[in-house]
Design a protein around this motif. Structure first.
Motif, PDB file in Angstrom:
ATOM      1  N   THR A  40       7.532  43.196 -13.519  1.00  0.00           N
ATOM      2  CA  THR A  40       7.570  42.698 -14.900  1.00  0.00           C
ATOM      3  C   THR A  40       8.652  43.414 -15.692  1.00  0.00           C
ATOM      4  OG1 THR A  40       5.214  42.196 -14.763  1.00  0.00           O
ATOM      5  CG2 THR A  40       6.176  42.294 -16.966  1.00  0.00           C
ATOM      6  N   ARG A  41       8.767  44.724 -15.519  1.00  0.00           N
ATOM      7  CA  ARG A  41       9.804  45.502 -16.201  1.00  0.00           C
ATOM      8  C   ARG A  41      11.188  44.991 -15.816  1.00  0.00           C
ATOM      9  NH1 ARG A  41       9.932  50.765 -13.619  1.00  0.00           N
ATOM     10  NH2 ARG A  41      11.218  49.578 -12.185  1.00  0.00           N
ATOM     11  N   THR A  44      11.893  41.535 -17.256  1.00  0.00           N
ATOM     12  CA  THR A  44      12.130  41.604 -18.704  1.00  0.00           C
ATOM     13  C   THR A  44      13.494  42.215 -18.991  1.00  0.00           C
ATOM     14  OG1 THR A  44       9.740  41.807 -19.054  1.00  0.00           O
ATOM     15  CG2 THR A  44      11.175  42.398 -20.904  1.00  0.00           C
ATOM     16  N   THR A  86       6.038  47.511 -30.874  1.00  0.00           N
ATOM     17  CA  THR A  86       7.062  48.258 -30.159  1.00  0.00           C
ATOM     18  C   THR A  86       7.259  49.563 -30.918  1.00  0.00           C
ATOM     19  OG1 THR A  86       8.799  47.159 -31.445  1.00  0.00           O
ATOM     20  CG2 THR A  86       8.243  46.189 -29.294  1.00  0.00           C
ATOM     21  N   VAL A 102       6.034  47.958 -21.241  1.00  0.00           N
ATOM     22  CA  VAL A 102       5.852  46.810 -20.360  1.00  0.00           C
ATOM     23  C   VAL A 102       4.373  46.443 -20.322  1.00  0.00           C
ATOM     24  CG1 VAL A 102       6.112  45.938 -18.005  1.00  0.00           C
ATOM     25  CG2 VAL A 102       7.845  47.476 -18.970  1.00  0.00           C
ATOM     26  N   GLU A 107       2.258  38.793 -21.864  1.00  0.00           N
ATOM     27  CA  GLU A 107       2.648  39.571 -23.049  1.00  0.00           C
ATOM     28  C   GLU A 107       4.166  39.690 -23.144  1.00  0.00           C
ATOM     29  OE1 GLU A 107      -1.274  42.467 -23.446  1.00  0.00           O
ATOM     30  OE2 GLU A 107       0.396  43.084 -22.153  1.00  0.00           O
ATOM     31  N   MET A 108       4.827  39.900 -22.019  1.00  0.00           N
ATOM     32  CA  MET A 108       6.281  40.039 -22.050  1.00  0.00           C
ATOM     33  C   MET A 108       6.950  38.692 -22.321  1.00  0.00           C
ATOM     34  SD  MET A 108       6.194  43.201 -21.902  1.00  0.00           S
ATOM     35  CE  MET A 108       7.943  43.491 -22.164  1.00  0.00           C
ATOM     36  N   ASP A 109       6.339  37.605 -21.851  1.00  0.00           N
ATOM     37  CA  ASP A 109       6.863  36.276 -22.189  1.00  0.00           C
ATOM     38  C   ASP A 109       6.766  36.027 -23.693  1.00  0.00           C
ATOM     39  OD1 ASP A 109       7.475  35.749 -19.541  1.00  0.00           O
ATOM     40  OD2 ASP A 109       5.665  34.548 -19.179  1.00  0.00           O
ATOM     41  N   PHE A 111       6.744  38.347 -26.003  1.00  0.00           N
ATOM     42  CA  PHE A 111       7.757  39.244 -26.581  1.00  0.00           C
ATOM     43  C   PHE A 111       9.140  38.600 -26.504  1.00  0.00           C
ATOM     44  CE2 PHE A 111      11.068  42.182 -25.106  1.00  0.00           C
ATOM     45  CZ  PHE A 111      11.305  42.892 -26.280  1.00  0.00           C
TER      46      PHE A 111
END
Length: 130
Positions: A40-41, A44, A86, A102, A107-109, A111
């Motif tokens: 995921t990191r 992203t 953040t 991360v 959640e990252m989507d 973001f």
């Protein structure tokens, strides 16, 4: 809270520590979690770089990113308004950088989607000045 967090901002209860120790003891679970976080990191990071961000290299569970036209304080503030947290550190060396923990893929989507909205707003504002 100021005094409590000035000594150790990561206070853990005995229950929290027991859960953490149990999670680390399950090597398969630990490897699966770390693998997911790393994937995921890295995804992203690539997505941010494709949008013009500079992202420092690292192996931690967070990213440190900056953009040439989007100030980190504004980016952080606009994300916060929609519930995405953040960290912005307003000292001279890091004032143009944002620390992004991360989270899950969803959640990252979210973001990245909100970052796209913020960038579109900034670009539209820049066009008005030209």
């Amino acid at each position: 809270d100021d005094i409590k967090f000035s000594f150790n901002p990561f206070n853990l209860s005995s229950l929290t520590m027991a859960i953490g120790i149990a999670a680390l003891a399950d090597e398969g679970y630990f490897r699966a979690c770390t693998s997911t976080i790393c994937e995921t990191r890295d995804r992203t990071r690539a997505e941010l770089e494709a949008r013009g961000f500079t992202v420092l290299p690292g192996k931690a569970n967070f990213l440190f990113a900056t953009h040439p036209t989007l100030g980190a304080a504004e980016w952080c503030g606009r994300l916060r308004k929609v519930g995405i947290l953040t960290r912005h550190f307003a000292n001279p060396r890091t004032q143009n950088w944002l620390r992004i923990t991360v989270g899950t893929a969803d959640e990252m989507d979210a973001f990245l989607l909100e970052t796209d909205r913020i960038l579109a707003h900034v670009e539209a504002s820049l066009c008005l000045w030209l």
